[in-house]
Design a protein around this motif. Sequence first.
Motif, PDB file in Angstrom:
ATOM      1  N   GLU A 248      -9.123   3.486   6.994  1.00 32.08           N
ATOM      2  CA  GLU A 248      -8.464   3.014   5.778  1.00 32.08           C
ATOM      3  C   GLU A 248      -7.136   3.736   5.576  1.00 32.08           C
ATOM      4  O   GLU A 248      -6.954   4.870   6.031  1.00 32.08           O
ATOM      5  CB  GLU A 248      -9.367   3.281   4.567  1.00 32.08           C
ATOM      6  N   GLU A 249      -6.219   3.094   4.863  1.00 27.39           N
ATOM      7  CA  GLU A 249      -4.946   3.734   4.547  1.00 27.39           C
ATOM      8  C   GLU A 249      -5.214   5.008   3.737  1.00 27.39           C
ATOM      9  O   GLU A 249      -6.021   5.006   2.803  1.00 27.39           O
ATOM     10  CB  GLU A 249      -4.056   2.789   3.751  1.00 27.39           C
ATOM     11  N   HIS A 250      -4.550   6.079   4.119  1.00 28.52           N
ATOM     12  CA  HIS A 250      -4.742   7.372   3.460  1.00 28.52           C
ATOM     13  C   HIS A 250      -3.543   8.263   3.773  1.00 28.52           C
ATOM     14  O   HIS A 250      -2.658   7.880   4.542  1.00 28.52           O
ATOM     15  CB  HIS A 250      -6.035   8.028   3.942  1.00 28.52           C
ATOM     16  N   LEU A 251      -3.534   9.449   3.210  1.00 22.95           N
ATOM     17  CA  LEU A 251      -2.512  10.446   3.531  1.00 22.95           C
ATOM     18  C   LEU A 251      -3.138  11.823   3.511  1.00 22.95           C
ATOM     19  O   LEU A 251      -4.237  12.009   3.003  1.00 22.95           O
ATOM     20  CB  LEU A 251      -1.310  10.367   2.578  1.00 22.95           C
ATOM     21  N   HIS A 252      -2.430  12.780   4.103  1.00 24.53           N
ATOM     22  CA  HIS A 252      -2.862  14.178   4.116  1.00 24.53           C
ATOM     23  C   HIS A 252      -1.782  14.998   3.430  1.00 24.53           C
ATOM     24  O   HIS A 252      -0.608  14.905   3.795  1.00 24.53           O
ATOM     25  CB  HIS A 252      -3.059  14.660   5.560  1.00 24.53           C
ATOM     26  N   GLU A 253      -2.174  15.762   2.437  1.00 29.58           N
ATOM     27  CA  GLU A 253      -1.201  16.528   1.654  1.00 29.58           C
ATOM     28  C   GLU A 253      -0.393  17.511   2.489  1.00 29.58           C
ATOM     29  O   GLU A 253       0.802  17.664   2.281  1.00 29.58           O
ATOM     30  CB  GLU A 253      -1.897  17.257   0.506  1.00 29.58           C
TER      31      GLU A 253
ATOM     32  N   CYS B 219       2.508   3.227   9.326  1.00 27.88           N
ATOM     33  CA  CYS B 219       2.941   4.587   9.006  1.00 27.88           C
ATOM     34  C   CYS B 219       4.096   4.463   8.027  1.00 27.88           C
ATOM     35  O   CYS B 219       5.180   3.985   8.397  1.00 27.88           O
ATOM     36  CB  CYS B 219       3.356   5.328  10.280  1.00 27.88           C
ATOM     37  N   GLY B 220       3.831   4.828   6.761  1.00 24.05           N
ATOM     38  CA  GLY B 220       4.836   4.627   5.725  1.00 24.05           C
ATOM     39  C   GLY B 220       5.074   3.139   5.525  1.00 24.05           C
ATOM     40  O   GLY B 220       4.137   2.366   5.363  1.00 24.05           O
TER      41      GLY B 220
ATOM     42  N   ARG C 202       1.900  13.870   3.827  1.00 20.57           N
ATOM     43  CA  ARG C 202       2.113  12.990   2.673  1.00 20.57           C
ATOM     44  C   ARG C 202       2.613  11.592   3.037  1.00 20.57           C
ATOM     45  O   ARG C 202       3.117  10.872   2.175  1.00 20.57           O
ATOM     46  CB  ARG C 202       3.039  13.650   1.638  1.00 20.57           C
TER      47      ARG C 202
ATOM     48  N   ARG D 101       1.566   7.864   4.037  1.00 17.13           N
ATOM     49  CA  ARG D 101       0.427   6.946   4.066  1.00 17.13           C
ATOM     50  C   ARG D 101       0.368   6.300   5.442  1.00 17.13           C
ATOM     51  O   ARG D 101       1.403   5.915   5.994  1.00 17.13           O
ATOM     52  CB  ARG D 101       0.543   5.906   2.967  1.00 17.13           C
ATOM     53  N   HIS D 102      -0.848   6.172   5.993  1.00 18.79           N
ATOM     54  CA  HIS D 102      -1.005   5.583   7.315  1.00 18.79           C
ATOM     55  C   HIS D 102      -2.401   4.988   7.476  1.00 18.79           C
ATOM     56  O   HIS D 102      -3.334   5.353   6.760  1.00 18.79           O
ATOM     57  CB  HIS D 102      -0.722   6.608   8.421  1.00 18.79           C
ATOM     58  N   SER D 103      -2.498   4.046   8.413  1.00 13.26           N
ATOM     59  CA  SER D 103      -3.774   3.426   8.760  1.00 13.26           C
ATOM     60  C   SER D 103      -3.680   2.926  10.195  1.00 13.26           C
ATOM     61  O   SER D 103      -2.589   2.871  10.778  1.00 13.26           O
ATOM     62  CB  SER D 103      -4.103   2.271   7.803  1.00 13.26           C
TER      63      SER D 103
END
Length: 116
Positions: free
Chosen positions: A50-55, A72-73, A90, A92-94
Amino acid sequence: MPFLNEGDVPWTEPPGHVRAYSRYLVGPDSHGSAHFDFRTSRYPTGGYVEEHLHESAEQVYYFLAGAGRAVCGEETRMVGAGDVMFVPARMRHSLMSTGERELEFVVVTSPPGIAR
């Protein structure tokens, strides 16, 4: 123990992944790496994260086989063998496997233990 065989490490389906599997080969839980984790992944056709991000974590994906759609972005791209995707913190990617054969790739994440 500096050596291991990938076949000795079980496949896992991390949270947020659907029919998308990884083997965590080097990291805090294996070999005690404090600076990165290294994993191999395989997504059967239709498998995805799923689309998510890592701080704070950055990731590098290196695709070995199969085909997929990576986001990616704001950019979406079809990926396959020989492609590399860099995911800054930070962003967003999937990823989804779209080919007839499994999408196979390796991922390096730094710092380790954050991006599962």
